[in-house]
Design a protein around this motif. Sequence first.
Motif, PDB file in Angstrom:
ATOM      1  N   GLU A  53     -10.998  -2.907  -8.013  1.00 47.04           N
ATOM      2  CA  GLU A  53     -10.940  -3.639  -6.756  1.00 47.04           C
ATOM      3  C   GLU A  53      -9.486  -3.886  -6.356  1.00 47.04           C
ATOM      4  O   GLU A  53      -9.118  -3.767  -5.180  1.00 47.04           O
ATOM      5  N   ALA A  54      -8.638  -4.220  -7.332  1.00 49.79           N
ATOM      6  CA  ALA A  54      -7.214  -4.408  -7.047  1.00 49.79           C
ATOM      7  C   ALA A  54      -6.597  -3.122  -6.513  1.00 49.79           C
ATOM      8  O   ALA A  54      -5.785  -3.150  -5.568  1.00 49.79           O
ATOM      9  N   LEU A  55      -6.982  -1.998  -7.087  1.00 54.88           N
ATOM     10  CA  LEU A  55      -6.449  -0.718  -6.623  1.00 54.88           C
ATOM     11  C   LEU A  55      -6.977  -0.353  -5.241  1.00 54.88           C
ATOM     12  O   LEU A  55      -6.263   0.264  -4.439  1.00 54.88           O
ATOM     13  N   ARG A  56      -8.216  -0.725  -4.950  1.00 54.93           N
ATOM     14  CA  ARG A  56      -8.743  -0.482  -3.603  1.00 54.93           C
ATOM     15  C   ARG A  56      -7.909  -1.254  -2.577  1.00 54.93           C
ATOM     16  O   ARG A  56      -7.552  -0.727  -1.525  1.00 54.93           O
ATOM     17  N   GLN A  57      -7.584  -2.522  -2.910  1.00 52.54           N
ATOM     18  CA  GLN A  57      -6.734  -3.315  -2.022  1.00 52.54           C
ATOM     19  C   GLN A  57      -5.343  -2.692  -1.892  1.00 52.54           C
ATOM     20  O   GLN A  57      -4.763  -2.657  -0.807  1.00 52.54           O
ATOM     21  N   VAL A  69       0.255   8.608   4.207  1.00 47.98           N
ATOM     22  CA  VAL A  69       0.750   8.846   2.859  1.00 47.98           C
ATOM     23  C   VAL A  69      -0.440   9.136   1.933  1.00 47.98           C
ATOM     24  O   VAL A  69      -1.510   8.533   2.057  1.00 47.98           O
ATOM     25  N   ALA A  70      -0.265  10.103   1.051  1.00 45.24           N
ATOM     26  CA  ALA A  70      -1.309  10.438   0.088  1.00 45.24           C
ATOM     27  C   ALA A  70      -1.264   9.436  -1.055  1.00 45.24           C
ATOM     28  O   ALA A  70      -0.221   9.244  -1.686  1.00 45.24           O
ATOM     29  N   VAL A  71      -2.403   8.781  -1.332  1.00 48.52           N
ATOM     30  CA  VAL A  71      -2.470   7.745  -2.356  1.00 48.52           C
ATOM     31  C   VAL A  71      -3.492   8.131  -3.411  1.00 48.52           C
ATOM     32  O   VAL A  71      -4.633   8.479  -3.090  1.00 48.52           O
ATOM     33  N   VAL A  72      -3.083   8.044  -4.665  1.00 45.83           N
ATOM     34  CA  VAL A  72      -3.967   8.250  -5.810  1.00 45.83           C
ATOM     35  C   VAL A  72      -3.961   6.952  -6.607  1.00 45.83           C
ATOM     36  O   VAL A  72      -2.898   6.353  -6.815  1.00 45.83           O
ATOM     37  N   THR A  73      -5.140   6.476  -7.031  1.00 44.10           N
ATOM     38  CA  THR A  73      -5.207   5.246  -7.821  1.00 44.10           C
ATOM     39  C   THR A  73      -5.798   5.552  -9.197  1.00 44.10           C
ATOM     40  O   THR A  73      -6.693   6.384  -9.322  1.00 44.10           O
ATOM     41  N   ARG A  74      -5.277   4.831 -10.197  1.00 50.89           N
ATOM     42  CA  ARG A  74      -5.748   5.063 -11.567  1.00 50.89           C
ATOM     43  C   ARG A  74      -5.784   3.759 -12.338  1.00 50.89           C
ATOM     44  O   ARG A  74      -4.824   2.990 -12.319  1.00 50.89           O
TER      45      ARG A  74
END
Length: 267
Positions: A53-57, A69-74
């Motif tokens: 959820e933090a990464l979604r925010q 901008v291209a964003v990848v979350t991990r």
Amino acid sequence: MSAGADHVVAGVSPSSPRAETVAWAAGEAAARGAVLEVVAASSRPGDAEEAREALRQAALLATERAPGVAVVTRVIAGSPEPVLRAEATGAGLLVVGADDQSPLLEAITGSVPGGLLTTAPCPLVVVPKDAAPPGDTAPILVGVDTAETSRSALDHAFSMAERSGRDLHVVHCWTAPRDPAEQRAIADCLAGYARACPDVAVTVVEVEEDPVTELARRSRKAALLVLGSRGRGRLASMAFGSVSRTLIRRCRCPVVVLRAEQERIGS
């Protein structure tokens, strides 16, 4: 100047991302044409959902700051420092938020930004809490010590000033007695950068002052501060009063720290 690596890594808390850290990293990734990788290290079992959820925010914040901008979350299991160190291998920048804890507590327990000063595999950016966006005329600062130890910092600072169109202020703090040979070496070094980057407006500031005091004061009206570091370990730098370690706590603008042994990476 050489091109930077093709991704920027931003480390965020698995509970709540700092908007100023994500925004700065997103803006820099967009300016470089790089992918932004936002990483949350989760050291406790069961925290993965909160981290996602933090990464979604964080991803929403990033695209608001830099549309397109291209964003990848991990989410990665482990402690923040080793996780971020591993993820930043081959990156153009590693971006983290400044630590909130006291200097005494940091001396006892350590801190993620403080630890990464000596271990990050790429330039480290520490963004102060609640950092405001800089004005259009805010300069980039670079602190210089000697011509030899400051080359990586100067390379990075000139690259960022050239790309951003901001003025560059080169700040050399010294204590008496002054070394004329080193003064000439710094002047010769800067002349070479001026020839390579003729469009960068450079102001050289030479002042008999403690570098922490002077650079922290100037950071209040700066867009960025670039520093070189000799890469001492945490306990040694505490004992010797590391300039970079102190400034990442005191500065009011983002601080980029490059170790002398790191490959110079342009922007």
